[in-house]
Design an enzyme around this catalytic site. Structure first.
Site, short mmCIF file in Angstrom:
data_model
loop_
_atom_site.label_atom_id
_atom_site.label_comp_id
_atom_site.label_asym_id
_atom_site.label_seq_id
_atom_site.Cartn_x
_atom_site.Cartn_y
_atom_site.Cartn_z
N THR A 83 21.74 123.23 31.02
CA THR A 83 21.93 122.10 30.42
C THR A 83 20.77 122.34 29.57
OG1 THR A 83 23.31 120.71 32.15
CG2 THR A 83 22.34 119.68 30.65
N ASN A 88 23.08 122.16 43.26
CA ASN A 88 22.06 121.33 42.44
C ASN A 88 22.55 119.51 43.52
OD1 ASN A 88 20.53 123.57 42.21
ND2 ASN A 88 21.01 123.38 40.31
N TYR A 140 25.14 117.75 43.06
CA TYR A 140 26.40 117.49 42.06
C TYR A 140 27.36 116.98 43.43
CZ TYR A 140 23.47 117.88 38.70
OH TYR A 140 22.46 117.81 37.35
C1 8OZ Z 1 19.41 120.00 33.95
C2 8OZ Z 1 19.56 118.65 33.54
C3 8OZ Z 1 20.66 118.27 33.56
C4 8OZ Z 1 22.05 118.77 34.35
C5 8OZ Z 1 22.50 121.73 37.40
C6 8OZ Z 1 23.72 120.59 35.83
O1 8OZ Z 1 20.75 121.71 38.00
C7 8OZ Z 1 22.41 120.60 36.00
C8 8OZ Z 1 21.45 120.28 34.56
C9 8OZ Z 1 20.12 120.47 34.73
O2 8OZ Z 1 22.83 122.05 38.15
#
Ligand code: 8OZ
Length: 370
Positions: A25, A181, A183
């Site tokens: 990101t 992660n 999400y």
């Molecule tokens: C760092 C900052 C924001 C998002 C992930 C999409 O950890 C991210 C992410 C990483 O998978």
């Protein structure tokens, strides 16, 4: 014994080496639209065996951070087209990471200022990133609302729609579903974030249902040979935890085995942090064995804190691909540098998120000797 620099067939893709650029990101897509600078950044890194883009929202609801790209509006698709063309002009291969953040969002980033959505109405104790008047700041995520089961087919549809446009409109070589992660899909998988009492909560088969529905939908759209998935069994990133991750993830990979995926991408330990977490042990070899025993033939991609020696050891122990993250930020020619045993440029954390060319496209490659 395979070397990092040996070619490999990964689903429909022929990779010249076994080094992948991990999704990173970078918050440089104002209005969620990929820019020419992003095209330059990815093209600079085209010697990677495989480029995986930064996480990319499949819908406005799937957005969770300022200036991360999307893949649902016409201008976004046009922006990505420029990226894939620039990468292909340098003989690279690039897949896009499809992302729905779920509860890791803020009302300021959501359509009509609504609450972010989640399996259950439990806030993540984590921060997101907003930019106001050009100034970035980390802020607490907003209280989410629990998704109604009638909304889930719409989310599966958004993944399918994004996958279709990724390949047919934008020219990506494939897609990686972001199942890691903390999400949305990881929130559904893990007991700490999923307290549902319907068919999408409770036992493992139910918590894995949304991820598997998404994977089947995406594979139905672009084919298994152009589809990968990223998983992070024990990462504490974004405040998720499962009370028993080993059987959960072994179930997931067994169910993925018949889909003919190009690859399974596994983050070992804490994303971007320690590879071993004392209070969250996990047997990654057993996970791969579960996949292989179920007939899974996809490439096994490992990630987290690898250097060249560790990566070679991983290949010797059955991994097929190794994804490098931060090293790719600061070394556009990472493959050449690893091959030559050259020194690596150091990365500058201050320019990871947001900004322009500085700390993005200005890291030098090795000088070519003619
Ligand atoms: C760092 C900052 C924001 C998002 C992930 C999409 O950890 C991210 C992410 C990483 O998978």
């Amino acid at each position: 014994m395979p070397s990092l620099f040996d070619p490999i067939q990964v689903g429909k893709l022929h990779l010249p080496n076994r080094i992948a650029m991990a999704p990173l990101t970078r918050n440089r897509a104002p209005g969620a639209i990929p820019t020419p600078l992003m095209a330059e950044y990815y093209a600079q890194r085209a010697s990677a065996g495989l480029l995986i883009t930064e996480a990319t929202a499949i819908s406005a609801q799937g957005q969770g951070y300022a200036d991360v790209p999307g893949l649902y509006g016409t201008e976004q698709l046009d922006g990505w087209k420029q990226v894939t063309q620039a990468v292909h002009a340098r003989d690279g291969r690039i897949v896009v990471q499809l992302w729905h953040v779920g509860r890791v969002s803020h009302v300021d980033l959501q359509p009509e200022g609504q609450a972010p959505v989640a399996p259950s109405a439990i806030a993540a104790h984590t921060k997101t990133y907003l930019i106001k008047d050009g100034v970035g700041s980390f802020v607490a995520t907003s209280e989410p609302r629990a998704l109604d089961p009638t909304e889930l087919p719409g989310i599966v549809h958004d993944y399918r729609h994004a996958a279709r446009h990724a390949v047919s409109t934008c020219g990506f070589d494939g897609v990686e579903v972001h199942g890691a992660n903390g999400y949305l899909l990881d929130q559904f998988l893990k007991t700490g974030a999923n307290k549902r009492t319907d068919d999408y909560g409770g036992r493992i088969e139910n918590r894995a249902r949304l991820l598997l529905e998404v994977m089947r939908a995406v594979v139905g759209e672009v084919g298994g040979g152009r589809t990968g998935v990223r998983l992070s069994p024990v990462t504490p990133a974004n405040d998720v935890e499962d009370e028993n991750p080993q059987p959960l993830f072994e179930y997931v990979v067994r169910e993925l085995a018949p889909l003919g995926l190009a690859y399974i991408h596994v983050i070992e330990g804490a994303t971007g942090g320690p590879r071993e977490i004392a209070e969250r042990p996990f047997d990654y070899a057993a996970l791969r064995n579960a996949y292989r025993s179920a007939g899974g033939k996809g490439a096994w991609m490992v990630n987290n804190g690898y250097d060249k020696a560790m990566a070679e050891a991983a290949l010797a122990h059955g991994a097929d691909l190794v994804a490098f993250g931060k090293a790719f930020i600061s070394n556009p020619d990472l493959v050449e540098r690893l091959r030559a045993g050259a020194q690596l440029n150091e990365w500058d954390k201050a320019t990871f998120y947001g900004g322009g060319a500085k700390g993005y496209t200005d890291y030098p490659a090795l000088k070519k000797t003619a």
